[in-house]
Each structure stands twice: as structure tokens, then as C-alpha cells.
Write a protein that holds these residues in place. Structure first.
Motif, short mmCIF file in Angstrom:
data_model
loop_
_atom_site.label_atom_id
_atom_site.label_comp_id
_atom_site.label_asym_id
_atom_site.label_seq_id
_atom_site.Cartn_x
_atom_site.Cartn_y
_atom_site.Cartn_z
N LYS A 222 0.83 -1.22 0.00
CA LYS A 222 0.00 0.00 0.00
C LYS A 222 0.86 1.26 0.00
O LYS A 222 0.56 2.22 -0.70
CB LYS A 222 -0.93 -0.01 1.22
N GLU A 226 1.12 4.09 -3.32
CA GLU A 226 0.28 5.21 -2.88
C GLU A 226 0.12 6.30 -3.94
O GLU A 226 -0.94 6.93 -4.04
CB GLU A 226 0.86 5.81 -1.60
N SER A 229 -2.16 5.74 -9.92
CA SER A 229 -3.56 6.05 -10.18
C SER A 229 -4.44 5.08 -9.40
O SER A 229 -4.01 3.96 -9.07
CB SER A 229 -3.86 5.92 -11.67
N LYS A 230 -5.66 5.48 -9.11
CA LYS A 230 -6.58 4.61 -8.36
C LYS A 230 -6.78 3.29 -9.08
O LYS A 230 -6.81 2.21 -8.45
CB LYS A 230 -7.92 5.30 -8.14
N GLU A 231 -6.89 3.36 -10.37
CA GLU A 231 -7.11 2.14 -11.16
C GLU A 231 -5.94 1.17 -11.00
O GLU A 231 -6.14 -0.04 -10.79
CB GLU A 231 -7.28 2.51 -12.63
N ARG A 233 -3.71 1.18 -8.51
CA ARG A 233 -3.65 0.73 -7.11
C ARG A 233 -4.62 -0.42 -6.88
O ARG A 233 -4.27 -1.44 -6.29
CB ARG A 233 -4.00 1.88 -6.15
N ASP A 234 -5.84 -0.24 -7.36
CA ASP A 234 -6.85 -1.28 -7.17
C ASP A 234 -6.44 -2.59 -7.84
O ASP A 234 -6.70 -3.67 -7.32
CB ASP A 234 -8.19 -0.80 -7.74
#
Length: 240
Positions: A222, A226, A229-231, A233-234
Motif C-alpha cells: 500500500k 500510494e 492512479s486509483k485504477e 492501485r486497485d
């Protein structure tokens, strides 16, 4: 001069903040900071006092501060070392690095590590490769394999100085050594350094992550992703 510095530290003591710091730095029995004593000075307060006296204190004075159970004494000692290192000639720097490595058992909380090691040890290893014929950064490997929590953290955080100069290989080497470490403070430190690599060269970081992300502790991963991009990271978190 040592007593003058101690007197100024005492004058700034804040009992209420000391209680907060004692909880924050986990000083209860069985916690990583067990036995640490706080006076409640902030880092800027300690830094200002240390800077005032650093030129007039020698390594014997610094040793006395380091051996104290009082956290701000040890923090002041390490800041004085930093200032002396930054202002010193090559021989002074060498002496300070040797002193630092002999006293790692007193660099025994995460803030003490983070505020000292890459400024001293990291900088020395970055700038004096010709003085280390058997492998200029071999000491980091040794520290990374230590049984001591703080020496392991010193190993990885020292590479921050390399990262700042766009040298990433040593960070990845130490990260591999620490990949299966059990302590949360190592997970956070490795993840933080990987994130710093990624901020400068995301492809370089991702090459490491693609090889190791399934083995990485969740906290380490994590921290490392950090800034993605959110995509992205997910995607890593879903597959880990």
C-alpha cells in the motif's frame, strides 16, 4: 557546553506533549519503544537547540547524550552529528560515520533513524565509493540482515540519499532482503522507499513490484503504490 544544551532542552520540556509522544512512539512494555522517556520537545525545538551548540560539542559529549534514556537527548545527539557531518571535512565525515555505525543501538526509534541515517551514512556511501574497494555499500547489506529492528530500518532509509540522486538499485536490493520481515515499521519503511523510487521512475518501481507484489506484506504494498492512479492501485491490491 553540554550542560548548557541540557539546560535549554529542560527549559523547553512540555509534560503534556511528553505523554502524547510516549503513546505515539509505543513506549509501553512489549512495544518497540519500551523504556523510552520523553520531555515533550518538538523536532524543530530540538533542532534549534542542537544547532546552537553543535560546533562546541565533541564526540564524547555526543556519546553521553546518546546513552541517555531521554529521547530528546538522543535526538539532539544525532542532529549534532548531522550538522557536524555537513560542515566537516573528509576526515571529520569519516570519523562521524564510524561513530554512527558503532552506536546504532542508541538510534532506537523510527524518528531517530529517519532524521539521521541518510544524511550521514547514506551521504557518505553516495559520495565516497572510491574508499570502499570491497563493495562501497556492503554495510547496507549487513545492516539489512541484522536481527536489530533499527539497523534494518537504517539499511533501507539510508538509500533515500541514493534515490534523491536517481540511483535505485541499492533500494531494490535492500527491499528484497527485507521483503519477508515481520515488523510493521519495516513494511512501512520499505514501502516508503519504493514509493520514492516510483515518484522518480515509476517503470523502475513497477518492474520490482511485478516480481514481488504477491509476496509483499499488505502495508508495504500500500505504501509503495500510494502515488499510482486509483485504477492501478486497485489492480495491484486485487491481485495481491
Amino acid at each position: 557546553m553540554l550542560q548548557n544544551l541540557i539546560h535549554e532542552l529542560k527549559k523547553q520540556a512540555n509534560p503534556e506533549k511528553a505523554k502524547v509522544f510516549a503513546r505515539f512512539f509505543k513506549t509501553r512494555k512489549g512495544e518497540y519503544g519500551e523504556g523510552d522517556k520523553f520531555w515533550g520537545l518538538t523536532v524543530p525545538q530540538t533542532r534549534a537547540i542542537s544547532k546552537k551548540y553543535f560546533e562546541r560539542l565533541d564526540l564524547d559529549d555526543i556519546q553521553k547524550l546518546l546513552r541517555s534514556k531521554i529521547h530528546e537527548y538522543r535526538l539532539s545527539a544525532l542532529m549534532i552529528l548531522r550538522f557536524k557531518y555537513e560542515k566537516g571535512n573528509m576526515e571529520t565525515k569519516r570519523q562521524i560515520v564510524e561513530f554512527y555505525l558503532k552506536n546504532t543501538k542508541y538510534v532506537n526509534n523510527w524518528d531517530l533513524v529517519d532524521l539521521s541515517c541518510h544524511y550521514i551514512l547514506g551521504n557518505w556511501l553516495l559520495n565516497t565509493p572510491e574508499l570502499h574497494p570491497e563493495g562501497d555499500r556492503k554495510i547496507l547489506d549487513k545492516l539489512g540482515r541484522s536481527k536489530n529492528l533499527w539497523e534494518k530500518r537504517i539499511a533501507i532509509i539510508s538509500t533515500f540519499e541514493f534515490i534523491r540522486n536517481n540511483q535505485f538499485e541499492d533500494t531494490l536490493k535492500i527491499s528484497e532482503i527485507l521483503l519477508h520481515d515481520k515488523h510493521d515499521l519495516i513494511h512501512k519503511a520499505v514501502g516508503w522507499m519504493l514509493r520514492e523510487v516510483g515518484k522518480r521512475d515509476q517503470k523502475f518501481e513497477e518492474a520490482f513490484l511485478k516480481k514481488h507484489y504477491k509476496q509483499m506484506p499488505r502495508t508495504m504494498l500500500k505504501y509503495a503504490i500510494e502515488k499510482f492512479s486509483k485504477e492501478k492501485r486497485d489492480s495491484y491490491l486485487k491481485l495481491s
